[in-house]
Design a protein around this motif. Structure first.
Motif, PDB file in Angstrom:
ATOM      1  N   ARG A   1      -3.554 -14.653  -5.424  1.00 48.62           N
ATOM      2  CA  ARG A   1      -3.294 -15.286  -4.123  1.00 48.62           C
ATOM      3  C   ARG A   1      -3.022 -16.777  -4.301  1.00 48.62           C
ATOM      4  O   ARG A   1      -2.078 -17.320  -3.726  1.00 48.62           O
ATOM      5  CB  ARG A   1      -4.479 -15.071  -3.182  1.00 48.62           C
ATOM      6  CG  ARG A   1      -4.231 -15.582  -1.763  1.00 48.62           C
ATOM      7  CD  ARG A   1      -5.408 -15.374  -0.843  1.00 48.62           C
ATOM      8  NE  ARG A   1      -6.705 -15.708  -1.404  1.00 48.62           N
ATOM      9  CZ  ARG A   1      -7.180 -16.960  -1.533  1.00 48.62           C
ATOM     10  NH1 ARG A   1      -6.470 -17.983  -1.155  1.00 48.62           N
ATOM     11  NH2 ARG A   1      -8.377 -17.165  -2.048  1.00 48.62           N
TER      12      ARG A   1
ATOM     13  N   GLY B   1       0.338 -17.563  -5.357  1.00 49.78           N
ATOM     14  CA  GLY B   1       1.357 -17.310  -4.354  1.00 49.78           C
ATOM     15  C   GLY B   1       1.993 -15.934  -4.439  1.00 49.78           C
ATOM     16  O   GLY B   1       3.020 -15.694  -3.804  1.00 49.78           O
TER      17      GLY B   1
ATOM     18  N   ASP C   1       2.632 -12.170  -3.507  1.00 48.60           N
ATOM     19  CA  ASP C   1       2.353 -11.339  -2.339  1.00 48.60           C
ATOM     20  C   ASP C   1       1.577 -10.098  -2.790  1.00 48.60           C
ATOM     21  O   ASP C   1       1.457  -9.813  -3.986  1.00 48.60           O
ATOM     22  CB  ASP C   1       3.641 -10.971  -1.591  1.00 48.60           C
ATOM     23  CG  ASP C   1       4.611 -10.135  -2.417  1.00 48.60           C
ATOM     24  OD1 ASP C   1       4.162  -9.199  -3.110  1.00 48.60           O
ATOM     25  OD2 ASP C   1       5.822 -10.412  -2.361  1.00 48.60           O
ATOM     26  N   HIS C   2       1.058  -9.364  -1.837  1.00 48.61           N
ATOM     27  CA  HIS C   2       0.215  -8.194  -2.112  1.00 48.61           C
ATOM     28  C   HIS C   2       0.911  -7.190  -3.027  1.00 48.61           C
ATOM     29  O   HIS C   2       0.333  -6.716  -4.016  1.00 48.61           O
ATOM     30  CB  HIS C   2      -0.185  -7.536  -0.781  1.00 48.61           C
ATOM     31  CG  HIS C   2      -0.997  -6.301  -0.942  1.00 48.61           C
ATOM     32  ND1 HIS C   2      -0.429  -5.057  -1.110  1.00 48.61           N
ATOM     33  CD2 HIS C   2      -2.330  -6.115  -0.972  1.00 48.61           C
ATOM     34  CE1 HIS C   2      -1.383  -4.155  -1.233  1.00 48.61           C
ATOM     35  NE2 HIS C   2      -2.558  -4.769  -1.155  1.00 48.61           N
ATOM     36  N   ASP C   3       2.160  -6.840  -2.700  1.00 48.89           N
ATOM     37  CA  ASP C   3       2.867  -5.822  -3.470  1.00 48.89           C
ATOM     38  C   ASP C   3       3.112  -6.257  -4.907  1.00 48.89           C
ATOM     39  O   ASP C   3       2.985  -5.456  -5.838  1.00 48.89           O
ATOM     40  CB  ASP C   3       4.196  -5.459  -2.790  1.00 48.89           C
ATOM     41  CG  ASP C   3       3.981  -4.713  -1.483  1.00 48.89           C
ATOM     42  OD1 ASP C   3       2.896  -4.109  -1.299  1.00 48.89           O
ATOM     43  OD2 ASP C   3       4.904  -4.732  -0.632  1.00 48.89           O
ATOM     44  N   THR C   4       3.453  -7.521  -5.117  1.00 48.53           N
ATOM     45  CA  THR C   4       3.688  -8.022  -6.470  1.00 48.53           C
ATOM     46  C   THR C   4       2.390  -8.052  -7.269  1.00 48.53           C
ATOM     47  O   THR C   4       2.365  -7.653  -8.435  1.00 48.53           O
ATOM     48  CB  THR C   4       4.314  -9.432  -6.423  1.00 48.53           C
ATOM     49  OG1 THR C   4       5.528  -9.363  -5.661  1.00 48.53           O
ATOM     50  CG2 THR C   4       4.601  -9.965  -7.811  1.00 48.53           C
TER      51      THR C   4
END
Length: 122
Positions: A97, A100, A102-105
């Motif tokens: 997090r 930077g 994102d959740h999917d990455t």
């Protein structure tokens, strides 16, 4: 939870309590997260002194078998490997997090690492 204390046993009662709870947790009869009776409640049900059960609970907590959550009670702890993996996963999630992602990455990165570690399952 089923415990049996044998007064004529060579092991002291607190050790019998400790050993039986530890074995039941290890065998899965007491799963992680299971709420144990209060010290006073277990002492009454077994006909033991409160200090005897308290001593067993302290030993179990020192061994990492149980965890006390203050006034919320005493619970069977997750196995050490699960706790360590959970802490590593939490650290990874926080780091991803901050970077930077994102959740999917972040999740895809974990899947890639697991495939590399365990082979191409999934």
């Amino acid at each position: 939870m089923s415990l049996k204390i044998h007064i004529d046993d060579s092991a002291p009662p607190y050790e019998q309590v400790r050993a039986q709870i530890s074995e039941q947790a290890r065998a899965g009869a007491l799963p992680a997260g299971y709420r144990l009776p209060t010290v006073r409640g277990l002492a009454e049900s077994l006909g033991l002194a409160v200090n005897t059960v308290a001593k067993a609970y302290r030993a179990l907590e020192a061994d990492g078998v149980i965890e006390t959550r203050g006034r919320n009670g005493t619970y069977v702890a997750a196995p050490a490997a699960t706790r360590e993996a959970s802490m590593a996963a939490q650290a990874y999630a926080e780091r991803a997090r901050r970077l930077g992602l994102d959740h999917d990455t972040a999740l895809a990165t974990v899947h890639d690492a697991l495939r590399a570690a365990y082979g191409s399952r999934g």
